[in-house]
Design a protein around this motif. Sequence first.
Motif, mmCIF file in Angstrom:
data_model
loop_
_atom_site.group_PDB
_atom_site.id
_atom_site.type_symbol
_atom_site.label_atom_id
_atom_site.label_comp_id
_atom_site.label_asym_id
_atom_site.label_seq_id
_atom_site.Cartn_x
_atom_site.Cartn_y
_atom_site.Cartn_z
ATOM 1 N N LEU A 1 14.926 12.822 9.903
ATOM 2 C CA LEU A 1 13.656 13.665 9.438
ATOM 3 C C LEU A 1 12.994 13.359 8.042
ATOM 4 C CD1 LEU A 1 12.243 16.449 9.908
ATOM 5 C CD2 LEU A 1 14.147 17.370 8.715
ATOM 6 N N LEU A 2 14.046 13.547 6.977
ATOM 7 C CA LEU A 2 13.531 13.079 5.542
ATOM 8 C C LEU A 2 13.974 11.987 5.239
ATOM 9 C CD1 LEU A 2 13.943 16.276 3.705
ATOM 10 C CD2 LEU A 2 11.916 15.291 4.190
ATOM 11 N N THR A 3 13.021 10.972 4.682
ATOM 12 C CA THR A 3 13.502 9.551 4.207
ATOM 13 C C THR A 3 13.049 9.654 2.707
ATOM 14 O OG1 THR A 3 11.266 8.791 4.820
ATOM 15 C CG2 THR A 3 13.137 8.329 6.486
ATOM 16 N N GLU A 4 13.945 8.959 2.084
ATOM 17 C CA GLU A 4 13.711 9.046 0.462
ATOM 18 C C GLU A 4 12.709 8.125 0.315
ATOM 19 O OE1 GLU A 4 16.290 8.511 -3.432
ATOM 20 O OE2 GLU A 4 17.294 8.059 -1.678
ATOM 21 N N ILE A 5 11.882 8.473 -0.559
ATOM 22 C CA ILE A 5 10.712 7.646 -0.665
ATOM 23 C C ILE A 5 11.123 6.354 -1.688
ATOM 24 C CG2 ILE A 5 8.111 7.270 -1.548
ATOM 25 C CD1 ILE A 5 7.772 10.081 -0.753
ATOM 26 N N THR A 6 11.021 5.226 -1.255
ATOM 27 C CA THR A 6 11.433 4.187 -2.370
ATOM 28 C C THR A 6 10.525 3.435 -2.987
ATOM 29 O OG1 THR A 6 11.725 2.552 -0.413
ATOM 30 C CG2 THR A 6 13.673 3.792 -1.174
ATOM 31 N N PHE A 7 10.672 2.678 -3.948
ATOM 32 C CA PHE A 7 9.544 2.094 -5.029
ATOM 33 C C PHE A 7 10.095 0.874 -5.320
ATOM 34 C CE2 PHE A 7 9.555 6.888 -5.471
ATOM 35 C CZ PHE A 7 8.128 6.827 -5.150
ATOM 36 N N GLU A 8 9.196 -0.317 -5.566
ATOM 37 C CA GLU A 8 9.861 -1.523 -5.811
ATOM 38 C C GLU A 8 9.973 -1.570 -7.275
ATOM 39 O OE1 GLU A 8 8.084 -4.964 -3.916
ATOM 40 O OE2 GLU A 8 7.827 -3.869 -2.007
ATOM 41 N N SER A 9 9.504 -0.603 -8.103
ATOM 42 C CA SER A 9 9.650 -0.804 -9.503
ATOM 43 C C SER A 9 9.473 0.771 -10.148
ATOM 44 C CB SER A 9 8.336 -1.537 -10.282
ATOM 45 O OG SER A 9 7.140 -1.139 -10.074
ATOM 46 N N ALA A 10 10.020 0.794 -11.207
ATOM 47 C CA ALA A 10 9.834 2.216 -12.014
ATOM 48 C C ALA A 10 8.388 2.453 -12.113
ATOM 49 C CB ALA A 10 10.658 1.984 -13.321
ATOM 50 N N SER A 11 7.721 1.617 -12.511
ATOM 51 C CA SER A 11 6.154 1.679 -12.823
ATOM 52 C C SER A 11 5.464 2.236 -11.338
ATOM 53 C CB SER A 11 5.596 0.510 -13.179
ATOM 54 O OG SER A 11 4.182 0.536 -13.166
ATOM 55 N N GLU A 12 5.896 1.686 -10.381
ATOM 56 C CA GLU A 12 5.435 1.984 -8.904
ATOM 57 C C GLU A 12 5.619 3.645 -8.773
ATOM 58 O OE1 GLU A 12 5.145 1.210 -4.144
ATOM 59 O OE2 GLU A 12 6.810 0.088 -5.370
ATOM 60 N N LYS A 13 6.884 3.940 -9.202
ATOM 61 C CA LYS A 13 7.330 5.481 -8.931
ATOM 62 C C LYS A 13 6.768 6.223 -9.956
ATOM 63 C CE LYS A 13 11.369 8.367 -9.024
ATOM 64 N NZ LYS A 13 12.498 8.750 -9.169
ATOM 65 N N ARG A 14 6.495 5.626 -11.202
ATOM 66 C CA ARG A 14 5.886 6.760 -12.105
ATOM 67 C C ARG A 14 4.579 7.023 -11.709
ATOM 68 N NH1 ARG A 14 7.510 3.924 -16.098
ATOM 69 N NH2 ARG A 14 5.635 2.582 -16.101
ATOM 70 N N HIS A 15 3.529 5.827 -11.238
ATOM 71 C CA HIS A 15 2.303 5.991 -10.897
ATOM 72 C C HIS A 15 2.203 6.995 -9.774
ATOM 73 C CE1 HIS A 15 -1.846 5.185 -9.933
ATOM 74 N NE2 HIS A 15 -1.368 4.931 -8.461
ATOM 75 N N PHE A 16 3.116 7.041 -8.647
ATOM 76 C CA PHE A 16 3.094 7.914 -7.521
ATOM 77 C C PHE A 16 3.205 9.357 -7.879
ATOM 78 C CE2 PHE A 16 5.653 9.829 -4.043
ATOM 79 C CZ PHE A 16 4.694 9.711 -2.983
ATOM 80 N N VAL A 17 4.278 9.610 -8.994
ATOM 81 C CA VAL A 17 4.805 10.820 -9.515
ATOM 82 C C VAL A 17 3.567 11.791 -10.108
ATOM 83 C CG1 VAL A 17 6.286 12.403 -10.866
ATOM 84 C CG2 VAL A 17 7.166 10.326 -9.344
ATOM 85 N N GLU A 18 2.859 10.756 -10.851
ATOM 86 C CA GLU A 18 1.672 11.325 -11.941
ATOM 87 C C GLU A 18 0.535 11.693 -10.843
ATOM 88 O OE1 GLU A 18 1.157 7.966 -14.354
ATOM 89 O OE2 GLU A 18 2.596 8.444 -15.746
ATOM 90 N N LEU A 20 0.743 12.535 -7.546
ATOM 91 C CA LEU A 20 1.115 13.834 -6.929
ATOM 92 C C LEU A 20 0.983 14.999 -7.816
ATOM 93 C CD1 LEU A 20 4.273 13.060 -4.631
ATOM 94 C CD2 LEU A 20 1.720 13.210 -4.046
ATOM 95 N N SER A 21 1.412 14.789 -9.137
ATOM 96 C CA SER A 21 1.491 15.807 -10.123
ATOM 97 C C SER A 21 0.117 16.356 -10.096
ATOM 98 C CB SER A 21 2.217 15.505 -11.222
ATOM 99 O OG SER A 21 3.576 15.256 -11.211
ATOM 100 N N LYS A 22 -0.931 15.446 -10.385
ATOM 101 C CA LYS A 22 -2.216 15.723 -10.784
ATOM 102 C C LYS A 22 -2.949 16.473 -9.630
ATOM 103 C CE LYS A 22 -6.560 13.431 -12.297
ATOM 104 N NZ LYS A 22 -7.160 12.274 -12.322
ATOM 105 N N GLN A 23 -2.515 16.007 -8.379
ATOM 106 C CA GLN A 23 -3.021 16.605 -7.314
ATOM 107 C C GLN A 23 -2.849 18.079 -7.128
ATOM 108 O OE1 GLN A 23 -1.778 14.459 -3.773
ATOM 109 N NE2 GLN A 23 -3.059 12.735 -4.133
ATOM 110 N N LEU A 24 -1.505 18.489 -7.471
ATOM 111 C CA LEU A 24 -0.918 19.633 -7.499
ATOM 112 C C LEU A 24 -1.487 20.550 -8.716
ATOM 113 C CD1 LEU A 24 2.967 19.573 -6.821
ATOM 114 C CD2 LEU A 24 1.119 20.406 -5.152
ATOM 115 N N ASP A 25 -1.667 20.116 -9.646
ATOM 116 C CA ASP A 25 -2.055 20.592 -10.938
ATOM 117 C C ASP A 25 -3.711 20.835 -10.856
ATOM 118 O OD1 ASP A 25 0.505 20.720 -11.725
ATOM 119 O OD2 ASP A 25 0.410 19.152 -13.036
#
Length: 167
Positions: A1-18, A20-25
């Motif tokens: 059902l849920l799969t943890e979203i994985t990233f190749e690098s910390a930079s890729e994860k940071r970009h993704f989180v930023e 999503l945060s911007k979209q919500l905010d």
Amino acid sequence: LLTEITFESASEKRHFVEKLSKQLDERPLQEVPGKGKCFVSKNKMILNKASHEQKDLEEYHWFVFENDEMTLEEQEKYFLNRQSKTNVNKYIFRVIYSGNKSLHFWIYVKNAPTNVETYKKMAKKINEEVFGGKMCQSCINPAQLMRAPDVIRPDTGKVQVVIKQTR
């Protein structure tokens, strides 16, 4: 059902989180009669329409869960500090204190449902698998308005605040 979203690098994860945060905010604040202008749509609406009608939904990526039966301390202990078979924290994107009696757990699902019926089924499964079935059924509507962070709640005078977010 849920799969943890994985990233190749910390930079890729940071970009993704930023992103999503911007979209919500950037979602427009909406008013609920008798409760004030302190809400946002949990899922993106067509043309960011100020609505909470299911027919106006553009996406179904976000799920929000809350429990109004437990005290804040019980919620924190059970949901945030829980050592369980399912690591709740790896799925939670954002936790918002409602400014009153509950925590709102925002979960982003990459492979989102494509309709309301599938969304509701997935919400029930997430509630069971991630939260042990302890969340209220009130949040199962994908178009439901939710408390926005960093806004003063008119009925309590308290700030609705993000207390945890994925980094």
